[in-house]
Design a protein around this motif. Structure first.
Motif, mmCIF file in Angstrom:
data_model
loop_
_atom_site.group_PDB
_atom_site.id
_atom_site.type_symbol
_atom_site.label_atom_id
_atom_site.label_comp_id
_atom_site.label_asym_id
_atom_site.label_seq_id
_atom_site.Cartn_x
_atom_site.Cartn_y
_atom_site.Cartn_z
ATOM 1 N N HIS A 97 44.070 51.015 42.854
ATOM 2 C CA HIS A 97 43.201 50.933 41.672
ATOM 3 C C HIS A 97 44.066 50.905 40.405
ATOM 4 O O HIS A 97 45.074 51.609 40.321
ATOM 5 C CB HIS A 97 42.250 52.136 41.651
ATOM 6 N N LEU A 100 35.724 51.097 41.647
ATOM 7 C CA LEU A 100 35.194 52.330 42.233
ATOM 8 C C LEU A 100 33.831 52.672 41.622
ATOM 9 O O LEU A 100 32.806 52.610 42.307
ATOM 10 C CB LEU A 100 36.209 53.468 41.998
ATOM 11 N N ALA A 101 33.845 53.016 40.346
ATOM 12 C CA ALA A 101 32.623 53.444 39.658
ATOM 13 C C ALA A 101 32.905 53.400 38.159
ATOM 14 O O ALA A 101 34.068 53.462 37.741
ATOM 15 C CB ALA A 101 32.250 54.861 40.086
ATOM 16 N N PHE A 116 34.579 48.064 33.664
ATOM 17 C CA PHE A 116 35.978 48.141 33.209
ATOM 18 C C PHE A 116 36.140 47.882 31.713
ATOM 19 O O PHE A 116 37.220 47.503 31.271
ATOM 20 C CB PHE A 116 36.855 47.157 33.993
ATOM 21 N N ASN A 155 31.113 47.329 41.040
ATOM 22 C CA ASN A 155 31.658 48.626 41.448
ATOM 23 C C ASN A 155 31.013 49.087 42.748
ATOM 24 O O ASN A 155 29.839 48.788 43.014
ATOM 25 C CB ASN A 155 31.395 49.670 40.351
HETATM 26 N N1 URA Z 1 35.608 51.105 35.217
HETATM 27 C C1 URA Z 1 34.851 50.523 36.174
HETATM 28 O O1 URA Z 1 33.864 49.846 35.895
HETATM 29 N N2 URA Z 1 35.224 50.698 37.443
HETATM 30 C C2 URA Z 1 36.270 51.398 37.808
HETATM 31 O O2 URA Z 1 36.539 51.495 38.990
HETATM 32 C C3 URA Z 1 37.030 52.002 36.793
HETATM 33 C C4 URA Z 1 36.692 51.829 35.515
#
Ligand code: URA
Length: 225
Positions: free
Chosen positions: A195, A61-62, A75, A115
């Motif tokens: 997720h 996601l982000a 992540f 992401n």
């Molecule tokens: N870290 C990330 O880089 N992306 C995600 O979606 C969640 C945690």
């Protein structure tokens, strides 16, 4: 327009946004606040991470606040990364030791992680305009990595931005955990998973076994070398 073509011109968009990307005012404000509060953190759009010749592209996601936004690697440093990297290690998409920092010995094989939105959003919730603004980087990442055959969308937002990137109808490819969609574009198969966030695992929406079963399915398309 040919499905999967880049109307903006392949060469015009780099695969990663610049560190000082200004496309999303809300995300720029948050980044600047955090640069003041935590000058030792990464605090910038997080670049993709992985193999130079990937068969699999994992789309999250982000960045998380104390995860990728702090460390600069997708992540890395938050709970979602613990489950993701443990599973990738088990399925041979990674080797080394994941130690939640970008200078650990973790190496990805046949896989790349990116992401949908490259900057940290407030409360981990990007808005539609931010997903849209970041989409050219997703497309540029695909253009630069023609070896990609499988996409793993972690959550509905990643799934949807992928379909929109190629002008594909959401009604023809509905998101579902464990879903597998032959897209008919660039020989790509889209795999769906909930997720791997702490929220989803704490609530039992996603178990480690459910997550593994998606990777087992991906391995039927991208065999171990
Ligand atoms: N870290 C990330 O880089 N992306 C995600 O979606 C969640 C945690």
């Amino acid at each position: 327009m040919v499905p999967g073509s880049n109307p903006g011109g392949i060469a015009s968009v780099p695969t990663d946004p610049p560190r000082d990307c200004v496309l999303c005012p809300r995300l720029v404000d948050l980044r600047r606040d955090l640069q003041g509060q935590h000058p030792d953190w990464f605090n910038a759009p997080v670049p993709s991470f992985g193999d130079a010749d990937p068969g699999l592209l994992i789309v999250g996601l982000a960045p998380g606040l104390r995860g990728a936004n702090r460390t600069g690697r997708p992540f890395t440093g938050d709970y979602a990364g613990d489950l993701l990297y443990e599973t990738m290690l088990e399925f041979g998409f990674a080797s080394g030791v994941y130690e939640a920092r970008p200078d650990d010995s973790l190496v990805l094989h046949q896989a790349m992680i990116t992401n949908a939105v490259r900057c940290l959003p407030p409360e981990n919730k990007p808005v539609g305009a931010e997903v849209k603004a970041c989409r050219p980087y997703l497309l540029a990442t695909l253009d630069a990595n023609p070896s990609i055959r499988a996409i793993l969308a972690l959550g509905r937002i990643a799934h949807d931005t992928f379909l929109t990137t190629f002008g594909l109808k959401k009604s023809l490819f509905p998101f579902s955990h464990g879903g597998r969609h032959e897209l008919g574009v660039r020989n790509l198969t889209l795999f769906d998973s909930y997720h791997c966030s702490r929220y989803n695992t704490n609530t039992g929406r996603l178990t480690a076994e459910m997550f593994k079963s998606v990777f087992a399915d991906i391995r039927t398309l991208i065999p171990r070398p």
